[in-house]
Design a protein around this motif. Structure first.
Motif, PDB file in Angstrom:
ATOM      1  N   MET A   1       0.645  -0.960  -0.063  1.00  0.00           N
ATOM      2  CA  MET A   1      -0.062  -0.585  -0.173  1.00  0.00           C
ATOM      3  C   MET A   1       0.798   1.122  -0.027  1.00  0.00           C
ATOM      4  O   MET A   1       2.025   0.844   0.621  1.00  0.00           O
ATOM      5  CB  MET A   1      -1.019  -0.121   1.235  1.00  0.00           C
TER       6      MET A   1
ATOM      7  N   ALA B   1       0.073   6.030   0.757  1.00  0.00           N
ATOM      8  CA  ALA B   1      -0.363   6.682   1.565  1.00  0.00           C
ATOM      9  C   ALA B   1       0.394   7.859   0.612  1.00  0.00           C
ATOM     10  O   ALA B   1       1.481   8.330   1.970  1.00  0.00           O
ATOM     11  CB  ALA B   1      -0.741   6.898   2.872  1.00  0.00           C
TER      12      ALA B   1
ATOM     13  N   VAL C   1       3.746   7.648   2.733  1.00  0.00           N
ATOM     14  CA  VAL C   1       4.505   6.341   3.171  1.00  0.00           C
ATOM     15  C   VAL C   1       3.958   5.315   2.194  1.00  0.00           C
ATOM     16  O   VAL C   1       3.004   4.516   2.218  1.00  0.00           O
ATOM     17  CB  VAL C   1       3.202   5.816   5.038  1.00  0.00           C
TER      18      VAL C   1
ATOM     19  N   ILE D   1       4.475   0.573   2.120  1.00  0.00           N
ATOM     20  CA  ILE D   1       4.194  -0.463   2.828  1.00  0.00           C
ATOM     21  C   ILE D   1       4.677  -1.479   2.023  1.00  0.00           C
ATOM     22  O   ILE D   1       3.936  -1.750   0.799  1.00  0.00           O
ATOM     23  CB  ILE D   1       3.256  -1.366   3.748  1.00  0.00           C
TER      24      ILE D   1
ATOM     25  N   LEU E   1      -2.018  -6.317  13.651  1.00  0.00           N
ATOM     26  CA  LEU E   1      -2.010  -4.704  13.544  1.00  0.00           C
ATOM     27  C   LEU E   1      -3.145  -3.953  14.004  1.00  0.00           C
ATOM     28  O   LEU E   1      -3.456  -2.795  14.007  1.00  0.00           O
ATOM     29  CB  LEU E   1      -1.940  -4.461  12.406  1.00  0.00           C
TER      30      LEU E   1
ATOM     31  N   CYS F   1      -4.152  -1.307  16.971  1.00  0.00           N
ATOM     32  CA  CYS F   1      -4.167   0.402  16.811  1.00  0.00           C
ATOM     33  C   CYS F   1      -4.820   1.055  18.267  1.00  0.00           C
ATOM     34  O   CYS F   1      -5.321   0.070  19.027  1.00  0.00           O
ATOM     35  CB  CYS F   1      -5.831  -0.149  15.707  1.00  0.00           C
TER      36      CYS F   1
ATOM     37  N   SER G   1      -0.422  -0.042  11.136  1.00  0.00           N
ATOM     38  CA  SER G   1      -1.042   0.038  11.573  1.00  0.00           C
ATOM     39  C   SER G   1      -1.799   0.979  10.898  1.00  0.00           C
ATOM     40  O   SER G   1      -3.586   0.792  10.433  1.00  0.00           O
ATOM     41  CB  SER G   1      -1.776  -0.449  12.962  1.00  0.00           C
TER      42      SER G   1
ATOM     43  N   CYS H   1      -0.942   3.692   8.939  1.00  0.00           N
ATOM     44  CA  CYS H   1      -1.179   3.882   7.854  1.00  0.00           C
ATOM     45  C   CYS H   1      -2.120   3.086   6.974  1.00  0.00           C
ATOM     46  O   CYS H   1      -2.378   3.174   5.659  1.00  0.00           O
ATOM     47  CB  CYS H   1      -0.239   2.877   6.662  1.00  0.00           C
ATOM     48  N   LEU H   2      -2.094   1.504   7.420  1.00  0.00           N
ATOM     49  CA  LEU H   2      -3.165   0.674   6.828  1.00  0.00           C
ATOM     50  C   LEU H   2      -4.461   1.333   6.185  1.00  0.00           C
ATOM     51  O   LEU H   2      -6.052   1.135   5.940  1.00  0.00           O
ATOM     52  CB  LEU H   2      -2.821  -0.669   7.195  1.00  0.00           C
ATOM     53  N   ASP H   3      -4.368   2.036   8.061  1.00  0.00           N
ATOM     54  CA  ASP H   3      -5.942   2.198   8.154  1.00  0.00           C
ATOM     55  C   ASP H   3      -6.192   3.548   7.206  1.00  0.00           C
ATOM     56  O   ASP H   3      -7.427   2.988   7.194  1.00  0.00           O
ATOM     57  CB  ASP H   3      -6.302   2.793   9.525  1.00  0.00           C
TER      58      ASP H   3
END
Lengths: 161, 143
Positions: free
Chosen positions: A106, A108, A115, A117, A157, A161, B106, B108-110
């Motif tokens: 991903m 962002a 960012v 990943i 993950l 959170c 996390s 980032c993924l969110d």
């Protein structure tokens, strides 16, 4: 002809010996001014796996992350805030990613900050996970090596959170 | 027939005279044979030069490969020997650091999940801008 092929194989093997890795990037920036570095060894992961706090969650989300943590083989974090090394770290990480079997999981972007990943997967397992966060004043590289079940990683993950 | 010793003792003039007197048969295709011989010897020479060049190339490559293996092998061994030390002494601190990093991943993924959901919501909205544009285009194409 056989000799030339043997020599080419030897050169390839030699080049692989010198390939970039999470460890080499960690070592390169370790001790530099404005660099925050963290390394967690497999032995430390085994100790973490023995901590009582590792079985957590509730209901359907309950997850025992002890075996997951034990399967981790290395954790490298390099965070640079020295402007002189920002671009260098980003270039090294990108070189490391392009030389391996990493695929982008991903990306962002937010006002110039990016960012990404990346991961190396094999079936339902992830062998390596890399995060590269390039911000205006810092660059962060995180590399997590080990054989992790994708579903377990998602749970871990979610729990973080 | 003169012996070699006798021929060696002869002067240049005697030799020329002797050659002129002698009846030696010259083959008809001598010129062609000589040309063929010269061409063949040239090819052999070229082939020998090529083989020599290849041997030199192989030797140079082999030397370069050996040198590289030695240098990089040395570096690799020194890297193995100098494995990094754990940053934290306690597993609790190590875990806290790991958790912080996982939180970052996390988050980032969110962020990407949220963007994806937002996109899906927009796409699912009736009468949204994209639908309007597509419908207009469709109507135009039908006319």
């Amino acid at each position: 002809m056989k000799k030339i092929i043997s020599i080419l194989i030897a050169l390839t093997v030699a080049a692989n010996l010198f390939a970039q890795s999470g460890e080499s990037i960690y070592k390169k920036y370790s001790g530099r001014e404005g660099a925050e570095v963290v390394y967690i060894s497999p032995a430390m992961f085994r100790l973490i796996g023995k901590l009582p706090l590792e079985t957590m969650g509730s209901g359907d989300e309950m997850v025992d992350i002890a075996p997951l943590v034990k399967s981790l083989k290395g954790f490298y974090l390099v965070s640079i805030s020295n402007p002189a090394h920002l671009a260098s770290l980003k270039a090294d990480v990108e070189s490391f990613l392009s030389s391996g079997k990493y695929e982008l999981l991903m990306e962002a972007r937010d006002f110039g900050n990016g960012v990404k990943i990346y991961m190396v997967s094999q079936g339902d397992y992830i062998n390596s996970l890399v995060l590269l966060a390039a911000e205006s004043d810092s660059t962060t590289f995180i590399c997590l090596d080990g054989r992790i079940l994708l579903a377990d990683l998602e749970k871990m993950l979610a729990r973080a959170c | 027939m003169k012996t070699i010793d006798e021929i060696e003792m002869m002067g240049l003039e005697d030799l020329e005279r002797f050659a002129a007197d002698a009846e030696i048969e010259v083959p008809e295709d001598l010129e062609g044979q000589l040309g063929e011989l010269i061409r063949t010897s040239g090819m052999i020479e070229d082939s020998a030069k090529f083989a020599h060049g290849r041997r030199v190339l192989v030797k140079v490559l082999a030397a370069a490969a050996c040198l590289q293996i030695l240098v990089l092998g040395g570096i690799a061994v020194s890297n193995r020997l100098g494995a990094p030390a754990d940053t934290f002494d306690s597993p609790e601190l190590a875990y806290a650091s790991l958790e912080r990093s996982l939180m970052k991943m996390s988050a980032c993924l969110d962020k990407s999940r949220a963007a994806l959901e937002k996109g899906n919501e927009i796409a699912a909205m009736p009468g949204n801008k994209m639908d309007e544009i597509l419908n207009k285009q469709f109507q135009k194409d039908r006319q």
